[in-house]
Design an enzyme around this catalytic site. Sequence first.
Site, PDB file in Angstrom:
ATOM      1  N   LYS A 229       0.813  -1.215   0.000  1.00  0.00           N
ATOM      2  CA  LYS A 229       0.000   0.000   0.000  1.00  0.00           C
ATOM      3  C   LYS A 229       0.846   1.263   0.000  1.00  0.00           C
ATOM      4  O   LYS A 229       2.034   1.244   0.322  1.00  0.00           O
ATOM      5  CB  LYS A 229      -0.992  -0.014   1.177  1.00  0.00           C
ATOM      6  CG  LYS A 229      -2.150  -0.980   0.916  1.00  0.00           C
ATOM      7  CD  LYS A 229      -3.206  -0.955   1.996  1.00  0.00           C
ATOM      8  CE  LYS A 229      -4.296  -1.982   1.653  1.00  0.00           C
ATOM      9  NZ  LYS A 229      -5.279  -2.130   2.737  1.00  0.00           N
ATOM     10  N   ARG A 272      -3.119 -10.102   5.470  1.00  0.00           N
ATOM     11  CA  ARG A 272      -3.573 -10.147   4.076  1.00  0.00           C
ATOM     12  C   ARG A 272      -2.440  -9.626   3.195  1.00  0.00           C
ATOM     13  O   ARG A 272      -2.096  -8.448   3.275  1.00  0.00           O
ATOM     14  CB  ARG A 272      -4.840  -9.307   3.928  1.00  0.00           C
ATOM     15  CG  ARG A 272      -5.466  -9.335   2.541  1.00  0.00           C
ATOM     16  CD  ARG A 272      -6.725  -8.468   2.506  1.00  0.00           C
ATOM     17  NE  ARG A 272      -7.327  -8.467   1.188  1.00  0.00           N
ATOM     18  CZ  ARG A 272      -6.918  -7.692   0.195  1.00  0.00           C
ATOM     19  NH1 ARG A 272      -5.924  -6.861   0.354  1.00  0.00           N
ATOM     20  NH2 ARG A 272      -7.524  -7.753  -0.981  1.00  0.00           N
TER      21      ARG A 272
HETATM   22  C1  YH5 Z   1      -7.659  -4.631   3.790  1.00  0.00           C
HETATM   23  O1  YH5 Z   1      -6.759  -3.885   4.188  1.00  0.00           O
HETATM   24  N1  YH5 Z   1      -7.553  -4.215   1.273  1.00  0.00           N
HETATM   25  S1  YH5 Z   1      -8.247  -4.376  -1.379  1.00  0.00           S
HETATM   26  C2  YH5 Z   1      -5.570   0.794  -0.821  1.00  0.00           C
HETATM   27  C3  YH5 Z   1      -4.320   0.995  -1.351  1.00  0.00           C
HETATM   28  C4  YH5 Z   1      -3.615  -0.068  -1.911  1.00  0.00           C
HETATM   29  C5  YH5 Z   1      -4.175  -1.326  -1.940  1.00  0.00           C
HETATM   30  C6  YH5 Z   1      -2.904   2.620  -2.325  1.00  0.00           C
HETATM   31  N2  YH5 Z   1      -9.258  -5.557   0.773  1.00  0.00           N
HETATM   32  C7  YH5 Z   1      -8.036  -4.762   2.425  1.00  0.00           C
HETATM   33  O2  YH5 Z   1      -5.361  -3.864  -1.422  1.00  0.00           O
HETATM   34  N3  YH5 Z   1      -9.768  -6.327   3.010  1.00  0.00           N
HETATM   35  C8  YH5 Z   1      -8.343  -4.706   0.303  1.00  0.00           C
HETATM   36  O3  YH5 Z   1      -3.768   2.241  -1.277  1.00  0.00           O
HETATM   37  C9  YH5 Z   1      -9.080  -5.609   2.104  1.00  0.00           C
HETATM   38  N4  YH5 Z   1      -8.398  -5.369   4.683  1.00  0.00           N
HETATM   39  C10 YH5 Z   1      -9.412  -6.203   4.300  1.00  0.00           C
HETATM   40  N5  YH5 Z   1     -10.072  -6.877   5.238  1.00  0.00           N
HETATM   41  C11 YH5 Z   1      -7.470  -2.829  -1.507  1.00  0.00           C
HETATM   42  C12 YH5 Z   1      -6.024  -2.848  -1.459  1.00  0.00           C
HETATM   43  C13 YH5 Z   1      -5.431  -1.501  -1.446  1.00  0.00           C
HETATM   44  C14 YH5 Z   1      -6.128  -0.446  -0.883  1.00  0.00           C
END
Ligand code: YH5
Length: 298
Positions: A229, A272
């Site tokens: 992230k 995760r």
């Molecule tokens: C989570 O933390 N994240 S999908 C924001 C970003 C980068 C990537 C740039 N599903 C989570 O991976 N489910 C996702 O900022 C999730 N916890 C749980 N429980 C989004 C992702 C992402 C989001």
Amino acid sequence: MNKKRLICGDKVLDLSRPAVMGILNITPDSFSDGGNLYSGSSVDLSKTLYAVEQMLTAGADIIDVGGESTRPGAAEVSEQQELDRVLPVVQGIASRFDALISVDTSTAEVIKQAAGLGAHMINDVRALQREGALAAAVASGLPVCLMHMQNQPKSMQDNPTYGDVVADVLEFLQQRKQICLDAGIASDQIVLDPGFGFGKTLEHNLALFAALDRFSDDGSAVLVGVSRKTMIGQLIDSTLDSTVDKRLVGSVTMALLAAQSLVSAGGSIILRVHDVLETVQALTVWQQVKQFQDREKQ
Ligand code: YH5
């Protein structure tokens, strides 16, 4: 009390040690691994099952299947689109592997149908607030992960503000948990997640990270998703936001720190992650060193 396990339909997830959830992004546009499971405009099932096999071999405890991109700025998908992406993959995994499958969705119909096809856990970034989602989760009998998000993906990073970010997020999750308890979901089947990167600045993310143990105070297992992230990029280089493919070591480091803080507080954790092999390696090394240290102290 934290029972240190989740009952996931016909399977049990052991949470007496940190569990690793491998990310399977079934979206053409996802943030770090966008479209790599696609051939043209549709999901390539054999590529997808190969990716699952790789993660299982690397030691993943759960496979998290998601058909909605929730990265900052992402637009919503239609219910039909999500069903078309997620269901064949859930069915494919369930029929070929003895794997624990979690579904990353906020949509009632996806919860219902995925559970019918053999999914084992519901992971909802909207904490079952969408119409019908709570009822579908209750009916599935599966464990749920409730995540905090401020606003919606499209605009969540515009100007996130909190009074006290830790208190606000804790209060939201406790409220959502109470609603789940009232609807008939057992306390030890509810996982909480502060939602790193979902309507949060770097400061907010760090405050939540430092307070991770408080999310397990009521005995809940905690899910932590920091893999690749923006916050990792910001920590590595605050001027450049290092690119996604350079965030591996930072992501693994943060996963290990999260595990340490929850384990030393007596809590349980699900990590995760995109990089299953590397995360499992770090956890294994830590656990063996820790076992030895604990023995020496006796
Ligand atoms: C989570 O933390 N994240 S999908 C924001 C970003 C980068 C990537 C740039 N599903 C989570 O991976 N489910 C996702 O900022 C999730 N916890 C749980 N429980 C989004 C992702 C992402 C989001």
